[in-house]
Design an enzyme around this catalytic site. Structure first.
Site, PDB file in Angstrom:
ATOM      1  N   GLY A  32       0.823  -1.195   0.000  1.00 30.14           N
ATOM      2  CA  GLY A  32       0.000   0.000   0.000  1.00 30.14           C
ATOM      3  C   GLY A  32       0.860   1.249   0.000  1.00 30.14           C
ATOM      4  O   GLY A  32       2.027   1.185  -0.329  1.00 30.14           O
ATOM      5  N   SER A  33       0.295   2.384   0.351  1.00 31.37           N
ATOM      6  CA  SER A  33       1.061   3.627   0.436  1.00 31.37           C
ATOM      7  C   SER A  33       0.123   4.814   0.524  1.00 31.37           C
ATOM      8  O   SER A  33      -1.047   4.732   0.151  1.00 31.37           O
ATOM      9  CB  SER A  33       1.969   3.838  -0.785  1.00 31.37           C
ATOM     10  OG  SER A  33       2.881   2.790  -0.948  1.00 31.37           O
ATOM     11  N   ASN A  34       0.676   5.949   0.977  1.00 34.22           N
ATOM     12  CA  ASN A  34       0.061   7.256   0.811  1.00 34.22           C
ATOM     13  C   ASN A  34       1.002   8.101  -0.031  1.00 34.22           C
ATOM     14  O   ASN A  34       2.215   8.131   0.217  1.00 34.22           O
ATOM     15  CB  ASN A  34      -0.130   7.965   2.162  1.00 34.22           C
ATOM     16  CG  ASN A  34      -0.979   7.165   3.133  1.00 34.22           C
ATOM     17  OD1 ASN A  34      -2.050   6.699   2.789  1.00 34.22           O
ATOM     18  ND2 ASN A  34      -0.486   7.007   4.364  1.00 34.22           N
ATOM     19  N   ASN A  77      -4.211   4.184  -2.453  1.00 31.64           N
ATOM     20  CA  ASN A  77      -4.497   2.842  -2.963  1.00 31.64           C
ATOM     21  C   ASN A  77      -5.942   2.608  -3.369  1.00 31.64           C
ATOM     22  O   ASN A  77      -6.322   1.470  -3.631  1.00 31.64           O
ATOM     23  CB  ASN A  77      -4.033   1.751  -1.988  1.00 31.64           C
ATOM     24  CG  ASN A  77      -2.609   1.962  -1.520  1.00 31.64           C
ATOM     25  OD1 ASN A  77      -2.381   2.166  -0.336  1.00 31.64           O
ATOM     26  ND2 ASN A  77      -1.671   1.969  -2.436  1.00 31.64           N
TER      27      ASN A  77
END
Length: 791
Positions: A228-230, A498
């Site tokens: 995932g990630s921001n 995401n």
């Protein structure tokens, strides 16, 4: 496939011979690479060309991670069973399987001749870098010697020099981890029905099918377990100085080759780029140069489709296409060097791809139907060229052009430049299957339903008309061309956590005519996406435009570490009111849970008392049917769904039951119901307990940290092994980039290294390290003497 069996002693002798061949590194023209280290062991590598840069990257990365690399080479060679035992578990992408199964999958999938042909199509720049990387790693093995390696691989016969084929295999493994790699278990499970039997697919409950698909999914599970990630980027209308600003916050594993590693690469007069890379890679994947900064998030795009096969009634290994019967091909794999020997395993292939079997999802192999997978990223060798061109981009327009070859395998790009332009782009690899094709090529009803319920695209494999479209504008046949992928360039801001491109900026109309395989619009968003948009709009002044409030770099570094628990913020008012209204009927643990959560500050900060209790409560309560008081509204996607439906008796009873059970779970683990998060979510770093702030995916905490493989809190608390990893905030001034970063687990995967988890106390204190990009800053932070290597 031909397999040769060697004794470990013979392999060791072969390794020594190859190392001896590398003892005098080639140095035509007297070329050399310089490796400098600064605070926290960040590597600064200077060389005259791409080969030298990659040579230095491989050498320096091996200084920190040689055992991790050597073990990964065992994986991509299909040799784990021989040296580590067939039953022991190993990592394959994001999953874990017995070594025997990993070896069988790898040996069936990897085709060195095909990878070499694909590699031959890359630029001379890429070829030079790959040569340099192989040579640099091998030079480190030569200089260190088997006895000088860290304990995990010291004097191990399986530590051998890298070959060009090995490095190609590591790239291929990274490319397919969003498709074939994630479904390796299903490929391994594909066995035809016994001759003469008649089988049919048993009905499968949809919730079971969805859960099974989620277990194998790379990016489809909003409850966690996926990369995932921001990523946030702000343009000139949203920053105090009118220059671009970027937050990169990838959520990746803390172990294995998906770990990040910080580096700064310089070819005088041509290249000056800093950031982080992952795996065995000579290029900066997330980072910045003097003009532009970028980060990546895993996109919602699909990397593969399944094809439903209509089988020949007399032969389950033959399938029908356009009325003509085609025979499956086979590949039988033997894993060498194991005593007792492992039985051979046969894999089955169609023109669509390898056959899989997921019977718990209704996708088993029967006498009438089977399923094959086609992965769009198989053989993708374009990523290195993309990142090399991104490293020298002067603005987001050039950054976008650098990705035009569609080398980005499964990621979005969020970027900003010093001119004040912000960009969201999903230029990843997605099968070219438009919405109408999903309908025209629908398979059987049960398989077709998996698209609506689980996001799994299954096409009719009995018609060639259902092959992926071929557009001349695509980098390879069958993938969606860049012109039909979503890109947003704006002077305002963009974000991604995401979910799809839909809400990259809710104030802007989403790009039109995008295939649903790229991403959906009008669907519920994960809590992290909603939390991010709320934080940004709160800072910038809400939905009425952009007044005086702007997002500065210090603001951005603070916002990501507020650790607000959005799930708690959405439901606690209703829970508290229901606790008060039903106090007389609550059992003891329910009443205790009410008191603890009433005092909780609704964050996942280390000092937050009750945060572990809320996590265990919401882990259960979120799955209660119709738990939300306000349902999802596509016209209000950031603020819905919300609240707890405590007016419905069945929901109210289920919520209180979940609360009481959560109190019991925390107590069984040995902790008080109001235990602070930092007491149960921590890691020992050189004898000191370091509390880790942050929350799980399902809690909607932007700073996501997780204990994957652990379903509940236990006596050891939460063993964090995943989440916030390399974090960067990058802006610009008149000199160039102004960057701060954290690498939560440090540069080294060797537990005995001083660089292992040396940045975790920084993370725990919510502090950031100023990155030394300019020469004077590098010299001011330099640790030890530079290392110069001829190559």
């Amino acid at each position: 496939m031909t397999s040769l069996r060697f004794a470990p002693q013979a392999l060791a002798l072969a390794s020594v011979a190859l190392l001896a061949a590398c003892a005098t590194p080639p140095a035509p023209g007297g070329r050399s690479v310089t490796i400098e280290r600064t605070t926290y062991g960040i590597a600064h590598i200077t060389a005259p060309d791409d080969e030298g840069i990659a040579y230095g990257v491989a050498y320096a990365h091996a200084q920190d991670n040689v055992c991790q690399t050597a073990e990964h080479l065992l994986t991509v060679r299909g040799e784990r069973s021989q040296f580590l035992g067939p039953q022991a578990l190993g990592e394959l992408g994001l999953g874990r399987l017995p070594n025997a199964q990993i070896d069988q999958f790898v040996r069936a999938h990897m085709d060195d001749a095909a990878l070499a042909r694909a590699g031959a199509t890359t630029s001379e720049q890429v070829k030079a870098a790959l040569r340099g990387y192989v040579a640099g790693y091998n030079r480190y093995l030569q200089d260190t010697g088997p006895g000088g390696l860290p304990e995990a691989c010291r004097n191990k016969s399986w530590v051998r020099p890298m070959t060009a084929a090995d490095l190609s295999r590591t790239t291929e493994m990274s490319m397919i981890q969003g498709g074939l790699g994630a479904l390796a278990g299903a490929v391994l499970a594909a066995t035809p029905p016994a001759p003469g039997t008649r089988t049919a697919e048993a009905p499968v409950p949809m919730d079971q099918a969805v859960a099974e698909i989620g277990r194998h999914s790379f990016n489809a599970n909003p409850e966690g377990g996926e990369l995932g990630s921001n990523g946030w980027a702000f343009g000139r209308n949203a920053t105090p100085d009118g220059r671009g600003l970027v937050l990169g916050n990838p959520h990746f594993p803390w172990t294995g080759t998906n770990r990040f590693w910080e580096m700064h690469l310089t070819i005088p007069g041509r290249l000056d780029v800093m950031g982080a890379t992952g795996g065995l890679s000579p290029v900066v994947a997330i980072g910045f140069n003097k003009d532009v900064a970028w980060t990546h998030t895993v996109s919602t795009g699909k990397r593969f489709t399944l094809y439903e096969l209509q089988l020949d009634p007399s032969d389950p290994t033959a399938y029908v296409v356009d009325g003509q019967t085609r025979k499956m091909s086979t590949r039988t794999v033997v894993v060498p060097g194991v005593d007792p020997a492992l039985p051979p395993r046969t894999f089955y292939y169609t023109d669509w791809g390898p056959v899989i079997s997921l019977p718990r999802a209704g996708l088993g192999w029967t006498t009438s139907r089977a399923y094959a997978i086609r992965d769009a990223n198989a053989g993708n060798v374009r990523s290195a060229q993309s990142w090399m061109q991104m490293a020298v981009a002067r603005n987001v327009a050039e950054l976008r052009a650098a990705m035009g070859n569609q080398g980005m395998p499964w990621i979005n790009t969020i970027a900003a430049d010093r001119e004040g332009n912000a960009m969201y782009a999903d230029l990843s690899v997605v099968p070219d299957v438009p919405a109408d094709m999903l309908q025209r090529c629908a398979p059987s009803a049960n398989a077709a339903a998996l698209w609506r319920s689980a996001g799994l695209a299954v096409l009719d494999g009995s018609r060639t008309a259902c092959a992926w479209q071929r557009d001349a504008g695509a980098a390879m046949p069958g993938v969606t061309p860049p012109a039909r992928m979503p890109v947003v360039v704006t002077p305002d801001w963009v974000q991604n956590s995401n979910d799809s491109y839909w809400l990259s900026n809710p104030r802007l109309a989403p790009p039109p005519n995008i295939s649903p395989l790229v991403g959906l619009v009008g669907t519920p968003q994960r809590l992290r996406t909603r939390s991010g948009v709320m934080e940004i709009e709160s800072r910038l002044g809400g939905s009425d435009g952009l007044p005086g409030n702007r997002m500065g770099a210090a603001d951005l570094r603070s916002v990501i570490f507020r650790d607000r628990n959005l799930a708690g913020m959405l439901v606690m008012d209703d829970l508290a009111a229901a606790c008060a209204a039903n106090a007389a009927t609550l059992v003891q643990d329910q009443a205790l849970g009410c008191r603890v959560l009433a005092a909780w500050d609704r964050t996942s900060n280390s000092a937050s008392k009750g945060a572990p209790l809320f996590r265990e409560f919401w882990r259960k309560a979120k799955d209660i049917p119709r738990v939300w008081r306000v349902p999802f509204d596509p016209a209000r996607p950031v603020v819905t769904p919300a609240g707890l439906d405590m007016a419905t008796p069945a929901t109210r009873d289920a919520v209180f039951k979940a609360l009481g059970e959560a109190v019991g779970i925390v107590r069984t683990a040995g902790f008080a119901a109001d235990v602070p998060l930092g007491e149960v979510q921590a890691r020992l770093v050189r004898g000191q307990k370091v509390a880790i702030h942050g929350g799980d995916e399902f809690e909607g905490v932007l700073n996501k940290v997780e204990s994957q493989g652990q379903s509940l809190i236990d006596p050891q608390g939460y063993r964090i092994n995943y989440g916030s990893s390399y974090m960067q905030v990058v802006g610009f001034d008149e000199r160039g980039p102004v960057a701060h970063a954290i690498l939560t687990y440090g540069q080294s995967s060797d537990p005995a290294s001083p660089r292992a988890y040396d940045q975790l106390p920084l993370f725990a204190a919510k502090q950031w390290h100023p990155l030394p990009f300019h020469r004077a800053d590098v010299e001011a932070q330099r640790v030890g003497a530079p290392l110069r290597l001829a190559y």
